[in-house]
Design an enzyme around this catalytic site. Sequence first.
Site, PDB file in Angstrom:
ATOM      1  CG  ASP A 182      -0.418   0.126   2.514  1.00  0.00           C
ATOM      2  OD1 ASP A 182       0.780   0.476   2.614  1.00  0.00           O
ATOM      3  OD2 ASP A 182      -1.133  -0.108   3.500  1.00  0.00           O
ATOM      4  CG  ASN A 190      -7.020  10.937  -0.036  1.00  0.00           C
ATOM      5  OD1 ASN A 190      -7.050  11.131  -1.239  1.00  0.00           O
ATOM      6  ND2 ASN A 190      -7.194   9.753   0.496  1.00  0.00           N
ATOM      7  CG  HIS A 195     -11.148  12.325  -1.202  1.00  0.00           C
ATOM      8  ND1 HIS A 195     -10.610  11.187  -0.656  1.00  0.00           N
ATOM      9  CD2 HIS A 195     -11.738  12.988  -0.183  1.00  0.00           C
ATOM     10  CE1 HIS A 195     -10.866  11.147   0.642  1.00  0.00           C
ATOM     11  NE2 HIS A 195     -11.556  12.238   0.953  1.00  0.00           N
ATOM     12  CG  ASP A 199     -10.223   9.388  -6.653  1.00  0.00           C
ATOM     13  OD1 ASP A 199     -10.042   8.685  -5.642  1.00  0.00           O
ATOM     14  OD2 ASP A 199     -11.333   9.876  -6.947  1.00  0.00           O
ATOM     15  CD  GLU A 225      -4.596   3.492   2.088  1.00  0.00           C
ATOM     16  OE1 GLU A 225      -4.136   3.760   3.214  1.00  0.00           O
ATOM     17  OE2 GLU A 225      -5.807   3.515   1.814  1.00  0.00           O
TER      18      GLU A 225
END
Length: 306
Positions: A182, A190, A195, A199, A225
């Site tokens: 991750d 974020n 966000h 993304d 993630e």
Amino acid sequence: MATKAVIGSVIMGSQETRVTKISKLNQPFSISREGCLVQIHGPTIGKRYVLDVEEFTIGRDAKNNIVVDMDNVSRRHAKLTIRDGLPHLVDLGSTNGTYLNEEEVMEERMLKGGDLLRVGGAIFKFLQGNNVEALYHEEIYKLTIIDGLTQIYNKRYFLEFLEREFGRAKRYSRNLSLIMFDLDHFRAVNEKHGHLGGDFILRELAHAVSAFVRKEECFARYGGEEFAIVMPESGVKNARVFAEKLRFLAKERKFIFDGKEIPISLSLGVADMTVEMKEAMALVKAADVQLYMAKRAGRDRVSSPP
């Protein structure tokens, strides 16, 4: 009564899984030659919008033809105009831009079948052809195994794939390795970039890693993630070498969002199936333990059994 399909959707930055209902698969609907849009990522996954009028607006305001109730979507975000039988897309001066196949729409663009349209945090797929309803049902099936944001396999498919490979490896005494990884400090990404920035990182990272995954392997978004790669017949040493390659790839790749570079790093855990393991989830737990050890040791590293 119309039936409904259900898929699992992972909440950003969390391991919590929510159930997302996909709207009414068996309900008849008429399709014009202009086709339809299907939402593949966002608040109403699976909802379709038939392009049967000359002009469609997309935005947060309830007066739009397609309403996307998200903070990163402008009140009037984008417009589709049907001209000469073909849909044309323009941005309406939105704050966060409109993207067609991940290219920002700076001037009018014509859509073709299979195009991906991104408005804020929502992604739509444009379907067009002789049998749009069949294409729609095919897209709904894909939503049960493909993550809409990253376009790689989702957790459901990963678990099914791992179960099959675990059984095969047991039967034929073959190696089976698993990498869990991750993004380090993803919450900070974020918080700093929003966000949409998060993304962007997830999409770009998934795209970059996919180029190195073999067709007999499975690369999936496990949750938030966190990602996973199942590597049949690889062996833990080869899996660790591959994991180091991914760690280096993430550090060296430039992720530019909104004109700013976002540096990232990965923590990775590697595990190999052992004779003591009785079920596939035991391998997941072993890889997850190694991932935890990589984070505890300072992040930006690979951890595997000696």
